[in-house]
Each structure stands twice: as C-alpha cells, then as structure tokens.
Scaffold this active site. Structure first.
Site, short mmCIF file in Angstrom:
data_model
loop_
_atom_site.label_atom_id
_atom_site.label_comp_id
_atom_site.label_asym_id
_atom_site.label_seq_id
_atom_site.Cartn_x
_atom_site.Cartn_y
_atom_site.Cartn_z
N TYR A 179 -41.77 -0.71 5.22
CA TYR A 179 -40.79 -1.72 5.63
C TYR A 179 -41.25 -2.35 6.94
O TYR A 179 -42.32 -2.03 7.45
CB TYR A 179 -39.41 -1.09 5.78
N ARG A 196 -31.26 -1.47 5.46
CA ARG A 196 -30.72 -0.56 4.46
C ARG A 196 -31.64 0.62 4.22
O ARG A 196 -31.19 1.69 3.83
CB ARG A 196 -30.56 -1.27 3.12
N TRP A 204 -27.69 -14.07 8.69
CA TRP A 204 -29.01 -13.62 9.11
C TRP A 204 -30.01 -14.76 9.25
O TRP A 204 -30.87 -14.73 10.12
CB TRP A 204 -29.57 -12.58 8.11
#
Lengths: 203, 200
Positions: free
Chosen positions: B10, B16, B106
């Site tokens: 990531y 998440r 976002w």
C-alpha cells in the site's frame, strides 16, 4: 433452511443480483417490492433506513454487497475456499467501483452522454478487458474457470441492468468472452426460469 | 500459520488496509508490510492486476480491493464470526464504516469547498450514522456481533480518523466511544497501535 425475505423497490437495481442468486440456487424467498409511496412507512423498520435488506429468520442483513457475499457463501457459490472467495470479492468490488463512476443524476442530456462515454472509455472497458483476460487464464467460461460462482451472476446482473438503461445498450460488443459468460448464465435453468417470470421493471 | 506467505502492499498512509494490519498483529501472523512512496507509484501501476493499491499477495495469488483484503484476512485471523450470519452482520457493519469514510471529499481540490463539505458531514450525516451504529452495538452485546470481529476493528479505524477531525464527534454516542477505547486496549491490538507507522 432459513426463511428469507428480500425487501427492495420494484426495480432490478441493487437487489437483482440477490434475486438471481436465489434463482440459481433454487431457494425460495419472499420478494417484497415496496412502491415509492409505501416506502416511508417501512423505512424505520430497516436497520440503516435503506434497502435492499435481506431478512434471514427475522434477522436483518443490510447493504447489497454484504447480502451477495452472504448468499454466495450459503449457496456454495463462493468458489469453495477462502482464496477463491477473496478473488470473487475483489472482482465484485472492482466492478462496483467502475460502474459507480456513472452519474445517473446528471440532468443535462448532452453532458450526461459525454460523461457516460468518458466513464466507459476510462474506467469500464479497461476493467472488462481485464476480466476477459482472467477468464482465459482460468480456462473458463466463468471467472473462476469452469464452475459458475456468484461473481458471474453479479457480472450478468450489472450488465443486464445497464444494457436496458443506457441509450446505446451495446456494452459487450467489444468483449466477446464476457458475451459468452452472459449467455451461459442466462441458460442456467434457475436463472432462465427467473428471467421469464420476473416482474417487469424499468431498470 | 507459516503456510501463508503474505505481502501487503500500500501507500504510506493508513486507510482501510490498517484494519487488516491490526488483525494480523493480533493473530501474530507474519507478513511483509510494503509501503510504496507516492512518487514510485506511476512505474508500479501497470504491474498491478487492476492498476490499483492496496494489494495482498498470498502464496503467489494477488488480491486487490481493500474490502476483499480485509474480509480475507478476517477469515485467516479468526475475525469473521462463528457462523455465516455473524459474518454477514460483521460485513454489513464494516461496509457502514467504509461508507462513512467514503463521504469525505478526498479528491476535492478547492480547499474552501473541501472544508465546507467536511464540516457539514461532521455536523450532519456522520453523527446520524454513528447513532445507527450505536444501536447495532447495543443489540450485539459485548461486540457488534457477539464476539470480536473485523466490524469492531473497522469501527476503531474509522472512529480514530473521525476523532482527529472533530474531537467531540463521539460524545453523542458514548457507548460507541467506550467500545472504540475497549478495542484499542485489547493487548494484541494495543501493542500494534504503539508501534505502527503513523502512530495511534
């Protein structure tokens, strides 16, 4: 076997993939469709004030994709092990993400057509090509290969809802492998029966 | 446990994926925790199956989509309830937590608009959703579905972010606030929180 009740509006929308899973599994359920007028009185009954909701022996499961994942597990349509289930889950999420970029609420018709074309070009068709690659790599008709799973039914349902709704309903012309998948899903006995009998709905 | 070769890939922020990392830490499962600097992403993007992160590599298979990863790791680490109904309820509650987080603007580039939308959320729809989650917790008992599942971890993850935006946001849902603290203090989880990149 639990008692199932699925509550939604009289449209295909987000509930149709659930209805198709019941059809494939040959499992009975109450297919409740509230009109827009009836909805306000039932809204407080729903855990999060939204539908679809699946009642399982009176317990509520809300959120359409949580319902789909539950039914796929229950009906052994999740690929048979955790890793296959995760792959089906991933493919379902990618599909949802791509199609949720479509703006159905745009009122300017010309702008709507333009936005739609742009979403298809940038997000949807590239993903559909990837799905076709996966099907070929897995040696299938279906995403996991030879055996049908819930994600194939979700794929069919998504394309089915959109094909009628979009002015130019020819999404699959560029995707022969997916066209075959869709045709095979439609031939499944439980699904073929449902497609013949289901209530007509606008989208 | 050693039969699984796990690699989580990531960006260097929590998101998440953090739910997965918390569960892995609690279960004591080893994994490679790869964080890609943003500048390196364009060259890596074509190598990912759906051109996105996060990605979980497990024994040569690749799974993308944070929800799918969280749900798979939950199964691996025993955070998925004891039966299909518990699992479905945990799923539903986790999706509600995801929904809350997805409402934030976002990608809004206009700073003023971003601030306005955020403030409106924090005063309106988010407190409403938190109240619904608190009802679910009351029905569930000690945890959302009767035992510790990824729903509780998802609540902690979302709740921590919300508290950073508005420190009194959980005051109207004291049970939810207490629950968040309870999850944070579970030994296997508290240890991870104290050492993880990005801190508590």
């Amino acid at each position: 076997m639990p008692t199932y009740k699925l509550c939604y509006f009289n449209i295909r929308g987000y509930a149709e993939m659930c209805r198709l899973l019941f059809a494939e599994a040959g499992v009975e359920y109450e297919d409740i469709r509230y009109t827009r007028e009836e909805w306000p009185e039932h809204k407080p009954e729903m855990l999060f004030g939204q539908m679809p909701v699946l009642f399982v022996d009176g317990e509520q499961i809300a959120h359409s994709r949580a319902i789909v994942r539950y039914l796929a597990r229950e009906f052994k349509l999740d690929g048979g092990n955790s890793l296959n289930a995760a792959k089906c889950d991933m493919w379902g999420e990618v599909l949802y993400e791509a199609f949720s970029k479509i703006s159905f609420s745009e009122e300017d018709e010309a702008k709507k057509v333009q936005l739609m074309a742009s979403v298809f070009k940038e997000h949807i068709h590239p993903k559909l090509y990837k799905y076709e690659k996966i099907i070929k790599e897995n040696g299938g008709t279906y995403l996991l290969g030879e055996k049908i799973s819930g994600i194939d039914i979700v794929m069919f349902s998504t394309l089915d809802v959109l094909n009628d709704y979009l002015p130019d309903g020819k999404i699959l012309e560029q995707h022969p492998t997916l066209k075959i998948l869709v045709e095979e899903v439609k031939k499944r006995p439980g699904i073929a029966k449902w497609l013949k009998e289901r209530p007509a709905a606008e989208y | 446990m050693s039969q699984y070769r796990l690699k989580l890939i990531y960006f260097p922020h929590m998101g998440r994926e953090e739910i997965a990392r918390v569960m892995l830490a609690y279960a004591g499962m080893e994994y490679e925790d790869v964080r890609i600097p943003y500048a390196k992403w364009p060259e890596m993007k074509p190598t990912m199956p759906f051109s996105q992160l996060p990605v979980l590599e497990v024994n040569g298979h690749t799974i993308c989509q944070s929800g799918a990863i969280v749900r798979y790791i939950a199964k691996l680490c025993g955070f998925n309830g004891s039966d299909f109904i518990q699992e479905a309820k945990a799923d539903m509650i986790c999706e509600c937590c995801f929904d809350i987080m997805m409402r934030f603007p976002w990608t809004e580039e206009n700073e003023q608009k971003k601030k306005e939308v955020t403030e409106k959320l924090l005063l309106g729809s988010i407190p409403d959703s938190l109240k619904q989650l608190e009802v679910m917790l009351t029905n569930g008992g000690e945890y959302f579905v009767g035992k510790l599942t990824y729903a509780d971890v998802a609540l902690m993850n979302a709740g921590q972010y919300l508290l950073e935006q508005k420190e009194d946001i959980l005051d109207a849902t004291p049970k939810l606030k207490e629950h968040l603290r309870k999850i944070e203090n579970i030994p296997g989880i508290a240890k991870w929180l104290s050492v993880r990149p990005g801190g508590k």
